[in-house]
Design an enzyme around this catalytic site. Structure first.
Site, PDB file in Angstrom:
ATOM      1  N   LYS A 113      -3.031   8.016   8.119  1.00 48.92           N
ATOM      2  CA  LYS A 113      -2.532   6.672   7.809  1.00 48.92           C
ATOM      3  C   LYS A 113      -1.272   6.365   8.614  1.00 48.92           C
ATOM      4  CE  LYS A 113      -4.831   4.702   4.441  1.00 48.92           C
ATOM      5  NZ  LYS A 113      -4.335   4.825   3.168  1.00 48.92           N
ATOM      6  N   LYS A 140      -9.448   3.080  11.836  1.00 51.77           N
ATOM      7  CA  LYS A 140      -9.708   2.827  10.410  1.00 51.77           C
ATOM      8  C   LYS A 140      -9.525   1.332  10.168  1.00 51.77           C
ATOM      9  CE  LYS A 140      -8.842   4.533   5.808  1.00 51.77           C
ATOM     10  NZ  LYS A 140      -8.449   3.292   5.120  1.00 51.77           N
ATOM     11  N   TYR A 178       1.834   2.213  -3.462  1.00 51.74           N
ATOM     12  CA  TYR A 178       0.683   2.805  -4.153  1.00 51.74           C
ATOM     13  C   TYR A 178       0.442   4.230  -3.651  1.00 51.74           C
ATOM     14  CZ  TYR A 178      -4.195   3.596  -5.488  1.00 51.74           C
ATOM     15  OH  TYR A 178      -5.346   4.139  -5.988  1.00 51.74           O
ATOM     16  N   ASP A 233       0.811  -1.216   0.000  1.00 50.66           N
ATOM     17  CA  ASP A 233       0.000   0.000   0.000  1.00 50.66           C
ATOM     18  C   ASP A 233       0.851   1.275   0.000  1.00 50.66           C
ATOM     19  OD1 ASP A 233      -2.190  -1.584   0.004  1.00 50.66           O
ATOM     20  OD2 ASP A 233      -2.899  -1.023   2.007  1.00 50.66           O
TER      21      ASP A 233
HETATM   22  P1  NAD Z   1      -9.390   3.859   1.945  1.00 50.34           P
HETATM   23  O1  NAD Z   1      -9.764   2.425   1.947  1.00 50.34           O
HETATM   24  O2  NAD Z   1      -8.015   4.193   2.376  1.00 50.34           O
HETATM   25  O3  NAD Z   1     -10.341   4.727   2.861  1.00 50.34           O
HETATM   26  C1  NAD Z   1     -11.712   4.802   2.699  1.00 50.34           C
HETATM   27  C2  NAD Z   1     -12.385   3.626   3.334  1.00 50.34           C
HETATM   28  O4  NAD Z   1     -12.049   3.505   4.697  1.00 50.34           O
HETATM   29  C3  NAD Z   1     -13.882   3.734   3.358  1.00 50.34           C
HETATM   30  O5  NAD Z   1     -14.424   3.415   2.120  1.00 50.34           O
HETATM   31  C4  NAD Z   1     -14.216   2.737   4.431  1.00 50.34           C
HETATM   32  O6  NAD Z   1     -14.506   1.506   3.847  1.00 50.34           O
HETATM   33  C5  NAD Z   1     -12.953   2.582   5.234  1.00 50.34           C
HETATM   34  N1  NAD Z   1     -13.083   2.760   6.689  1.00 50.34           N
HETATM   35  C6  NAD Z   1     -12.494   1.965   7.619  1.00 50.34           C
HETATM   36  N2  NAD Z   1     -12.790   2.345   8.849  1.00 50.34           N
HETATM   37  C7  NAD Z   1     -13.606   3.420   8.740  1.00 50.34           C
HETATM   38  C8  NAD Z   1     -14.248   4.245   9.702  1.00 50.34           C
HETATM   39  N3  NAD Z   1     -14.105   4.074  11.014  1.00 50.34           N
HETATM   40  N4  NAD Z   1     -14.992   5.254   9.233  1.00 50.34           N
HETATM   41  C9  NAD Z   1     -15.142   5.476   7.906  1.00 50.34           C
HETATM   42  N5  NAD Z   1     -14.567   4.716   6.944  1.00 50.34           N
HETATM   43  C10 NAD Z   1     -13.790   3.692   7.366  1.00 50.34           C
HETATM   44  O7  NAD Z   1      -9.687   4.498   0.569  1.00 50.34           O
HETATM   45  P2  NAD Z   1      -9.774   3.831  -0.828  1.00 50.34           P
HETATM   46  O8  NAD Z   1      -9.805   4.927  -1.777  1.00 50.34           O
HETATM   47  O9  NAD Z   1     -10.815   2.825  -0.883  1.00 50.34           O
HETATM   48  O10 NAD Z   1      -8.448   3.034  -0.993  1.00 50.34           O
HETATM   49  C11 NAD Z   1      -7.208   3.586  -0.843  1.00 50.34           C
HETATM   50  C12 NAD Z   1      -6.424   2.578  -0.038  1.00 50.34           C
HETATM   51  O11 NAD Z   1      -6.299   1.386  -0.762  1.00 50.34           O
HETATM   52  C13 NAD Z   1      -5.039   3.069   0.268  1.00 50.34           C
HETATM   53  O12 NAD Z   1      -4.695   2.634   1.568  1.00 50.34           O
HETATM   54  C14 NAD Z   1      -4.202   2.357  -0.737  1.00 50.34           C
HETATM   55  O13 NAD Z   1      -2.918   2.103  -0.246  1.00 50.34           O
HETATM   56  C15 NAD Z   1      -4.954   1.093  -0.946  1.00 50.34           C
HETATM   57  N6  NAD Z   1      -4.718   0.610  -2.303  1.00 50.34           N
HETATM   58  C16 NAD Z   1      -3.663  -0.192  -2.484  1.00 50.34           C
HETATM   59  C17 NAD Z   1      -3.359  -0.648  -3.747  1.00 50.34           C
HETATM   60  C18 NAD Z   1      -2.189  -1.579  -3.936  1.00 50.34           C
HETATM   61  O14 NAD Z   1      -1.916  -1.926  -5.069  1.00 50.34           O
HETATM   62  N7  NAD Z   1      -1.510  -1.979  -2.884  1.00 50.34           N
HETATM   63  C19 NAD Z   1      -4.149  -0.261  -4.830  1.00 50.34           C
HETATM   64  C20 NAD Z   1      -5.222   0.588  -4.614  1.00 50.34           C
HETATM   65  C21 NAD Z   1      -5.498   1.040  -3.331  1.00 50.34           C
END
Ligand code: NAD
Length: 334
Positions: free
Chosen positions: A317, A122, A42, A39
């Site tokens: 984060k 989170k 990314y 992550d």
């Molecule tokens: P995110 O997952 O970082 O954040 C949004 C999400 O947090 C919400 O949709 C919800 O599901 C969640 N969440 C958890 N606890 C919560 C709480 N208490 N209150 C509200 N929401 C809560 O955002 P995103 O855009 O879905 O994804 C980005 C993340 O995914 C990043 O961490 C990124 O590193 C990862 N990612 C990794 C890759 C990879 O190839 N490794 C690719 C894409 C995304």
């Protein structure tokens, strides 16, 4: 080259392959539940794209990953249209950045009192929407691209912490996180390895892969769990703050994470972050940060959303876990 020193031509050359790479990683992560990079790799590239687009707004496009939520819904699962979009969340990587975000938010509202914030863990899973009609669970769905998600109603019914029926005849949508506890993830991977199957990269991907199944009997064997944390139409529950909304969800029989805390200033925010950075490993489930939400729900509504993220909440984060400190420091200061 640091973004501040890029020329427009250099930025133009860099931006297309950068977007392509980020979109590819997004597809692997959101659609195939099978990421090929960590992550933090990314996140770093994504941040760079954000910075380039901020510096050169003329290079912004509506199809950029910075303007889009998640991935497309799996073609074999039935699609669900979200009446209220399920958004992503902005993120920050230090207390300073978090304070900057809070100050900007205050400036936009043209007030100088610090609002109350509700801090939450989170949870590292995938977003889940649960729709109840007259107190009965009628639909469970994933976020998908924010507007169109996947129908996982039958799969959700196999999760013990999801109530099939509420003690009151409410017609309300609840949102939260579906996750796999660390121990269940370790067991599942050990079993898959023994059976010669591919293993999941992390509990988040195991949860997503297990929920997005065509056959609910597979989901039923996967020990998924939930923490619910959001009611878009909060008025229907008669609450005025996020902390009250969580309490009300507890009363209704949902599983709600017990570690939320209402805070009022930087010191309290820092204490919470430090406390849970230290306790993180002891939790039975994965967390990848802290979510800060404006506690007053009318203020939340007034702040509203961008096309991709709410303006009333932000994720702090954690730095990546497996990296040695020295590398981590370098990664986070570039
Ligand atoms: P995110 O997952 O970082 O954040 C949004 C999400 O947090 C919400 O949709 C919800 O599901 C969640 N969440 C958890 N606890 C919560 C709480 N208490 N209150 C509200 N929401 C809560 O955002 P995103 O855009 O879905 O994804 C980005 C993340 O995914 C990043 O961490 C990124 O590193 C990862 N990612 C990794 C890759 C990879 O190839 N490794 C690719 C894409 C995304």
């Amino acid at each position: 080259i640091p973004v501040a020193q890029l020329t427009l031509d250099q930025a133009k050359k860099e931006i297309a392959p950068l977007r392509k790479q980020i979109a590819q990683w997004g597809k692997e992560y959101y659609e195939q539940d099978s990421p090929t990079v960590e992550d933090y790799v990314y996140d770093r590239q994504y941040q760079r794209l954000v910075q380039i687009e901020q510096r050169f707004p003329e290079l912004q496009t509506p199809d950029s990953p910075t303007q889009q939520v998640g991935g497309e819904a799996e073609s074999q699962l039935t699609k669900v249209q979200h009446e209220i979009p399920m958004l992503s969340m902005g993120d920050v990587f230090s207390i300073e950045e978090l304070m900057d975000f809070n100050h900007r938010q205050q400036e936009n509202r043209d007030v100088d009192v610090e609002p109350e914030y509700n801090l939450e863990l989170k949870i590292d899973g995938l977003s889940l929407s649960l729709v109840y009609e007259n107190g009965k669970l009628v639909q469970g769905s994933t976020r998908g691209n924010g507007n169109i998600g996947e129908d996982v109603t039958e799969n959700v019914k196999t999760i013990k912490s999801v109530p099939r029926e509420l003690p009151e005849p409410l017609s309300v949508e609840f949102r939260g996180e579906c996750y796999m506890p660390k121990e269940s993830f370790a067991k599942l991977n050990a079993q898959r390895e023994a059976d010669g199957q591919s293993i999941f990269a992390n509990p988040r991907n195991a949860a997503a892969g297990s929920l997005r199944q065509l056959d609910p009997t597979v989901t039923a064997k996967r020990d998924l769990d939930t923490f619910m944390y959001y009611v878009p139409e909060y008025q229907k529950l008669g609450v005025t703050t996020q902390a009250e909304a969580l309490d009300r969800m507890r009363e209704l029989g949902f599983k709600v994470n017990p570690h939320n805390r209402v805070v009022h200033n930087r010191q309290e925010i820092e204490d919470y972050i430090n406390e849970y950075t230290a306790k993180r490993d002891q939790l039975a489930y994965g967390i990848d940060g802290i979510v800060e939400k404006v506690n007053d729900l009318e203020t939340e509504e007034a702040l509203g959303n961008t096309v991709k993220v709410p303006r009333w909440e932000i994720a702090y984060k954690f730095p990546p876990e497996e990296q040695p400190t020295i590398i981590r420091d370098i990664e986070w200061t570039v």
